[in-house]
Design a protein around this motif. Structure first.
Motif, short mmCIF file in Angstrom:
data_model
loop_
_atom_site.label_atom_id
_atom_site.label_comp_id
_atom_site.label_asym_id
_atom_site.label_seq_id
_atom_site.Cartn_x
_atom_site.Cartn_y
_atom_site.Cartn_z
N LYS A 282 -3.19 2.38 -10.62
CA LYS A 282 -4.43 2.35 -9.84
C LYS A 282 -4.35 3.28 -8.63
O LYS A 282 -5.29 4.02 -8.34
CB LYS A 282 -4.72 0.91 -9.40
CG LYS A 282 -5.10 -0.01 -10.54
CD LYS A 282 -5.29 -1.44 -10.08
CE LYS A 282 -5.59 -2.37 -11.24
NZ LYS A 282 -5.70 -3.79 -10.81
N LYS A 283 -3.23 3.23 -7.93
CA LYS A 283 -3.08 4.07 -6.74
C LYS A 283 -2.99 5.55 -7.11
O LYS A 283 -3.53 6.41 -6.41
CB LYS A 283 -1.83 3.65 -5.96
CG LYS A 283 -1.82 4.15 -4.53
CD LYS A 283 -2.97 3.57 -3.73
CE LYS A 283 -2.95 4.05 -2.29
NZ LYS A 283 -4.06 3.50 -1.51
N SER A 284 -2.33 5.86 -8.21
CA SER A 284 -2.23 7.25 -8.67
C SER A 284 -3.60 7.78 -9.05
O SER A 284 -3.93 8.94 -8.82
CB SER A 284 -1.27 7.34 -9.86
OG SER A 284 0.02 6.92 -9.50
N PHE A 285 -4.41 6.91 -9.66
CA PHE A 285 -5.76 7.31 -10.07
C PHE A 285 -6.61 7.66 -8.85
O PHE A 285 -7.31 8.67 -8.84
CB PHE A 285 -6.41 6.18 -10.87
CG PHE A 285 -7.81 6.48 -11.33
CD1 PHE A 285 -8.03 7.19 -12.49
CD2 PHE A 285 -8.91 6.06 -10.59
CE1 PHE A 285 -9.32 7.48 -12.91
CE2 PHE A 285 -10.20 6.33 -11.00
CZ PHE A 285 -10.41 7.05 -12.17
N THR A 286 -6.56 6.82 -7.82
CA THR A 286 -7.40 7.04 -6.64
C THR A 286 -6.88 8.16 -5.74
O THR A 286 -7.67 8.87 -5.13
CB THR A 286 -7.50 5.74 -5.82
OG1 THR A 286 -6.18 5.29 -5.46
CG2 THR A 286 -8.19 4.66 -6.61
N SER A 287 -5.56 8.33 -5.66
CA SER A 287 -5.01 9.33 -4.74
C SER A 287 -4.91 10.72 -5.36
O SER A 287 -5.10 11.72 -4.68
CB SER A 287 -3.62 8.89 -4.25
OG SER A 287 -2.72 8.76 -5.34
N SER B 66 3.10 1.59 -3.42
CA SER B 66 2.37 1.93 -4.64
C SER B 66 1.80 3.34 -4.63
O SER B 66 1.25 3.79 -5.63
CB SER B 66 1.24 0.92 -4.86
OG SER B 66 0.32 0.95 -3.78
N THR B 67 1.94 4.04 -3.50
CA THR B 67 1.42 5.41 -3.40
C THR B 67 2.49 6.41 -3.82
O THR B 67 3.57 6.44 -3.23
CB THR B 67 0.97 5.73 -1.96
OG1 THR B 67 -0.01 4.76 -1.56
CG2 THR B 67 0.38 7.12 -1.88
N GLU C 132 0.84 -1.21 0.00
CA GLU C 132 0.00 0.00 0.00
C GLU C 132 0.87 1.25 0.00
O GLU C 132 0.62 2.20 -0.74
CB GLU C 132 -0.92 -0.03 1.23
CG GLU C 132 -1.82 1.19 1.36
CD GLU C 132 -2.94 1.22 0.35
OE1 GLU C 132 -3.57 2.27 0.20
OE2 GLU C 132 -3.18 0.18 -0.32
N LYS D 75 -6.54 11.67 -8.46
CA LYS D 75 -7.79 12.00 -9.17
C LYS D 75 -7.55 12.90 -10.39
O LYS D 75 -8.13 13.98 -10.50
CB LYS D 75 -8.79 12.66 -8.21
CG LYS D 75 -9.26 11.73 -7.10
CD LYS D 75 -10.23 12.43 -6.16
CE LYS D 75 -10.85 11.46 -5.17
NZ LYS D 75 -9.85 10.69 -4.38
N PRO E 97 -8.11 1.91 -14.55
CA PRO E 97 -9.19 2.90 -14.46
C PRO E 97 -9.02 4.10 -15.37
O PRO E 97 -9.98 4.81 -15.65
CB PRO E 97 -9.14 3.32 -12.98
CG PRO E 97 -7.76 2.98 -12.52
CD PRO E 97 -7.38 1.76 -13.28
#
Length: 390
Positions: free
Chosen positions: A81-86, A25-26, A22, A88, A123
């Motif tokens: 995926k983490k870049s997309f969610t964190s 990947s951030t 976690e 935006k 995503p």
């Protein structure tokens, strides 16, 4: 029943793995603009356009080996995926070299690279995205052909048969050029790219008041046959390239220096500033003449390029800013990264450099976990061995 360390330790290790993945990947992002870097932050607004820019993915498609498929590509998907969610973002831009050797692939194998790309970005496929062609995608000058570029360009939205594109989103205009062709002497694709630049130049001038009438009285410049552009610098579109434009020095954040490593060993240019029709392994920037005409014709608002695998932030002599996007893959370098650009309503552009974990650090972590597990298993079995001997 009391818990022993042999039963608790595996739970701790599994929990550590989850927490580490976690964290790893951030992305860690920090602003690179001189004003932001010196402490003057900017609070983003709803109307701002946030664009994630990556480069040099070097995908292998069906030719991916075990390490790439189950380690590097796996983590790359997690990064997206983490870049997309964190973060935006509103859009994804890929500045070339999606593939590691796309120019050598058959159409069937190229399709597998495209499928791998679509699965990896995950995503982001639901957002507007644009891909710029790179030299690994379309090949070097000696093998650059319009037919191969055309079917590669069809794989991605917004590209014409020459590998160029122009689009607008949230009132921000973008132009992407096949910079590979600009290095290739008398190659027919270079002339196709020049036509795109000339067309965008005319559209730019017609977008200003009375500019269409003024064009009738302007002289045609000799060079590439492009019209003189009297629009002020920085008034044009955002320019997207795989190769950086030519410049004698580069600027990294607040510090400038000459003799960039990416410029060492440049090919000798002919009088027109092109690299001829042969290989261009040593050519790392768009030739000087082509660079000059791009500035004259397009008056770019800001330039984003790639290829060098490193991040840089450089201001050209006319005040135009060029940001070079680093590689976002462990296949290219140990410390990957990407760029998050925010296009503000006042035409300012805020750029943040986002870093990802080093491959060596991740390998050290997993190696430590394996050693710990083996040690635990050895210690757990040691008493049984001693009892048998007694």
């Amino acid at each position: 029943m009391a818990l022993t360390w042999t039963t608790v330790l595996p739970v701790i290790i599994v929990s550590s793995l989850i927490i580490y993945e976690e964290w790893a990947s951030t992305p860690s992002c920090k602003p690179t603009n001189a004003a932001d870097f010196c402490g003057k932050g900017y609070e983003s607004k709803e109307e701002d356009l946030k664009v994630m820019m990556v480069a040099n993915l070097h995908l292998l498609g069906s030719d991916s080996g075990f390490v790439n498929l189950y380690f590097r590509d796996y983590y790359m998907s997690m990064f997206f995926k983490k870049s997309f969610t964190s973060l935006k973002p509103d859009m994804l831009l890929v500045l070339g070299d999606v593939s590691a050797k796309g120019s050598e692939l058959t159409q069937t194998k190229w399709v597998s690279v495209v499928h791998q790309f679509q699965q990896m970005v995950g995503p982001f496929m639901g957002l507007p995205y644009h891909v710029v062609v790179g030299d690994r995608d379309v090949g070097e000058c000696s093998g650059l052909e319009s037919n191969s570029v055309q079917w590669i360009a069809r794989s991605f939205p917004g590209l014409d048969s020459a590998g160029c594109g122009a689009f607008e989103i949230s009132n921000v205009s973008f132009v992407s050029l096949n910079a590979v062709a600009l290095l290739c002497g008398n190659n027919g694709l270079r002339f196709s790219v020049e036509k795109v630049i000339e067309r965008e130049s005319v559209d730019l001038q017609m977008g200003f008041e009375n500019s269409f009438e003024d064009l009738k009285d302007k002289e045609i410049s000799r060079g590439f046959g492009w019209r003189e552009n009297y629009v002020s610098s920085g008034s044009g579109p955002v320019l997207l390239l795989h190769f950086p434009l030519h410049h004698p020095a580069y600027c990294n954040c607040c510090n400038c220096r000459s003799g960039s490593p990416s410029q060492k060993g440049l090919s000798t240019l002919d009088s027109r500033g092109f690299a001829g029709t042969g290989p261009y392994e040593l050519m790392h920037t768009v030739p000087p003449n082509a660079t000059e005409y791009i500035f004259q014709a397009l008056k770019p608002r800001i330039i984003f390029s790639a290829h060098t695998h490193e991040f840089s932030d450089y201001t050209h002599s006319d005040g135009t800013r060029e940001v070079t996007v680093p590689s976002m893959t462990w296949k290219a370098r140990d410390d990957p990264g990407f760029i998050l650009a925010t296009f503000q309503s006042n035409r300012a552009v805020s750029v943040s450099y986002c870093s990802l974990p080093r491959e060596s650090h991740v390998l050290i972590f997993f190696t430590s976990i394996v050693v710990l597990l083996l040690s635990m298993m050895l210690i757990a079995n040691t008493p049984q061995v001693l009892c048998l001997r007694l």
